[in-house]
Design a protein around this motif. Structure first.
Motif, PDB file in Angstrom:
ATOM      1  N   VAL A 231      45.819  78.587 -46.616  1.00  0.00           N
ATOM      2  CA  VAL A 231      45.589  78.537 -48.061  1.00  0.00           C
ATOM      3  C   VAL A 231      46.923  78.695 -48.789  1.00  0.00           C
ATOM      4  O   VAL A 231      47.943  79.026 -48.182  1.00  0.00           O
ATOM      5  N   THR A 232      46.913  78.481 -50.076  1.00  0.00           N
ATOM      6  CA  THR A 232      48.103  78.711 -50.871  1.00  0.00           C
ATOM      7  C   THR A 232      48.329  80.209 -51.031  1.00  0.00           C
ATOM      8  O   THR A 232      47.419  81.016 -50.827  1.00  0.00           O
ATOM      9  N   ARG A 233      49.535  80.578 -51.404  1.00  0.00           N
ATOM     10  CA  ARG A 233      49.850  81.992 -51.604  1.00  0.00           C
ATOM     11  C   ARG A 233      48.975  82.591 -52.698  1.00  0.00           C
ATOM     12  O   ARG A 233      48.567  83.750 -52.607  1.00  0.00           O
ATOM     13  N   LYS A 234      48.674  81.791 -53.719  1.00  0.00           N
ATOM     14  CA  LYS A 234      47.835  82.270 -54.812  1.00  0.00           C
ATOM     15  C   LYS A 234      46.452  82.656 -54.317  1.00  0.00           C
ATOM     16  O   LYS A 234      45.856  83.646 -54.779  1.00  0.00           O
TER      17      LYS A 234
ATOM     18  N   VAL B 139      38.994  87.445 -42.373  1.00  0.00           N
ATOM     19  CA  VAL B 139      40.200  88.267 -42.436  1.00  0.00           C
ATOM     20  C   VAL B 139      41.299  87.526 -43.189  1.00  0.00           C
ATOM     21  O   VAL B 139      41.714  86.445 -42.775  1.00  0.00           O
ATOM     22  N   TYR B 140      41.744  88.099 -44.304  1.00  0.00           N
ATOM     23  CA  TYR B 140      42.919  87.591 -45.020  1.00  0.00           C
ATOM     24  C   TYR B 140      44.131  88.403 -44.552  1.00  0.00           C
ATOM     25  O   TYR B 140      44.062  89.636 -44.511  1.00  0.00           O
TER      26      TYR B 140
ATOM     27  N   ILE C  42      42.403  83.851 -42.526  1.00  0.00           N
ATOM     28  CA  ILE C  42      42.967  83.079 -43.620  1.00  0.00           C
ATOM     29  C   ILE C  42      44.343  83.617 -43.987  1.00  0.00           C
ATOM     30  O   ILE C  42      44.516  84.812 -44.227  1.00  0.00           O
ATOM     31  N   GLY C  43      45.340  82.728 -44.010  1.00  0.00           N
ATOM     32  CA  GLY C  43      46.692  83.128 -44.360  1.00  0.00           C
ATOM     33  C   GLY C  43      47.438  82.005 -45.053  1.00  0.00           C
ATOM     34  O   GLY C  43      46.980  80.853 -45.057  1.00  0.00           O
TER      35      GLY C  43
ATOM     36  N   GLN D 133      46.332  86.158 -52.476  1.00  0.00           N
ATOM     37  CA  GLN D 133      46.993  87.159 -53.306  1.00  0.00           C
ATOM     38  C   GLN D 133      46.676  88.589 -52.888  1.00  0.00           C
ATOM     39  O   GLN D 133      47.535  89.471 -52.949  1.00  0.00           O
ATOM     40  N   GLU D 134      45.446  88.806 -52.448  1.00  0.00           N
ATOM     41  CA  GLU D 134      45.036  90.166 -52.079  1.00  0.00           C
ATOM     42  C   GLU D 134      45.856  90.694 -50.903  1.00  0.00           C
ATOM     43  O   GLU D 134      46.395  91.802 -50.949  1.00  0.00           O
ATOM     44  N   ALA D 135      45.952  89.896 -49.841  1.00  0.00           N
ATOM     45  CA  ALA D 135      46.722  90.314 -48.672  1.00  0.00           C
ATOM     46  C   ALA D 135      48.206  90.378 -48.998  1.00  0.00           C
ATOM     47  O   ALA D 135      48.932  91.263 -48.512  1.00  0.00           O
TER      48      ALA D 135
END
Length: 217
Positions: free
Chosen positions: A190-193, A76-77, A146-147, A196-198
């Motif tokens: 994770v990094t914002r990059k 899950v992102y 994952i965020g 990106q999808e979420a």
């Protein structure tokens, strides 16, 4: 579910050894274990999951058969965004899972107006993802979340204290839902990059663009 293999091996001349594999998806581990058994030189194969529970090949086969028709191997992102001028929040989640031998991606977002900070929106986005898992019928399985929020991921991992009452309330709500669903969570930052999808889903929600889709990939 991910597991490692603990193998006891015996050569044709009687020399014995033991080795442990890297972690891998349970389906891959089962294929390797069955292939090793075909050599006739394996004395014992044990599967060890992330909770250090041990499984036999028979038990693993039964588990794989039972979960095959249900969503599994779930990631899950999640991401939340807060607009200070409108006081609205956008929540986004992208859920990747397998079911009946196929892979799927589900995207969902929502706009809410009862939050006060970006950190609260991030927590709300994770809870939003949990609600979607519940609707999918996910239960008693490991799930990777994952965020890109250091606050949410580090607080839920127990690395940072949660001093704000509002955020602590969200953390407790999330922990209750996880326990209710029987989920074994893994929180990854994770990094914002890489999220990106979420992030885009949350941004679209703030622009009143509603997304609800499930796609086989």
């Amino acid at each position: 579910m991910k597991v490692s293999l603990e193998v006891k091996y015996k050569t044709p001349k009687g020399t014995e050894t033991s080795f442990t594999s890297e972690e891998m998806k349970v389906e891959k581990a089962l294929l390797i274990a069955e292939d090793l058994q075909k050599t006739g030189r394996v004395k014992e194969v044990i599967f060890v999951d992330q909770l250090q529970t041990t499984w036999t090949i028979k038990e693993i086969k039964k588990y794989v058969e039972e979960v095959e028709t249900e969503p599994h191997n779930i990631t899950v992102y999640f991401d939340g965004g807060f607009d200070h001028s409108s006081r609205k929040s956008g929540l986004g989640c992208a859920i990747y899972y397998e079911q009946n031998g196929k892979s799927f991606r589900m995207r969902k977002n929502a706009q809410v107006d009862d939050l006060d900070t970006n950190n609260e929106a991030e927590y709300a986005a994770l809870y939003f993802g949990l609600q979607e898992l519940e609707l999918l019928g996910v239960h008693h399985l490991p799930v990777t979340f994952i965020g890109d929020s250091q606050v949410v991921v580090n607080q839920l991992n127990g690395e940072w204290p949660c001093m704000e009452e509002t955020l602590n309330t969200w953390a407790e709500r999330i922990e209750r839902k996880i326990k209710e669903l029987g989920i074994t969570p893994e929180f990854t930052l994770v990094t914002r990059k890489k999220n990106q999808e979420a992030d885009q889903l949350a941004s679209q929600a703030l622009k009143d663009i509603e997304i609800t889709s499930t796609l086989e990939i």
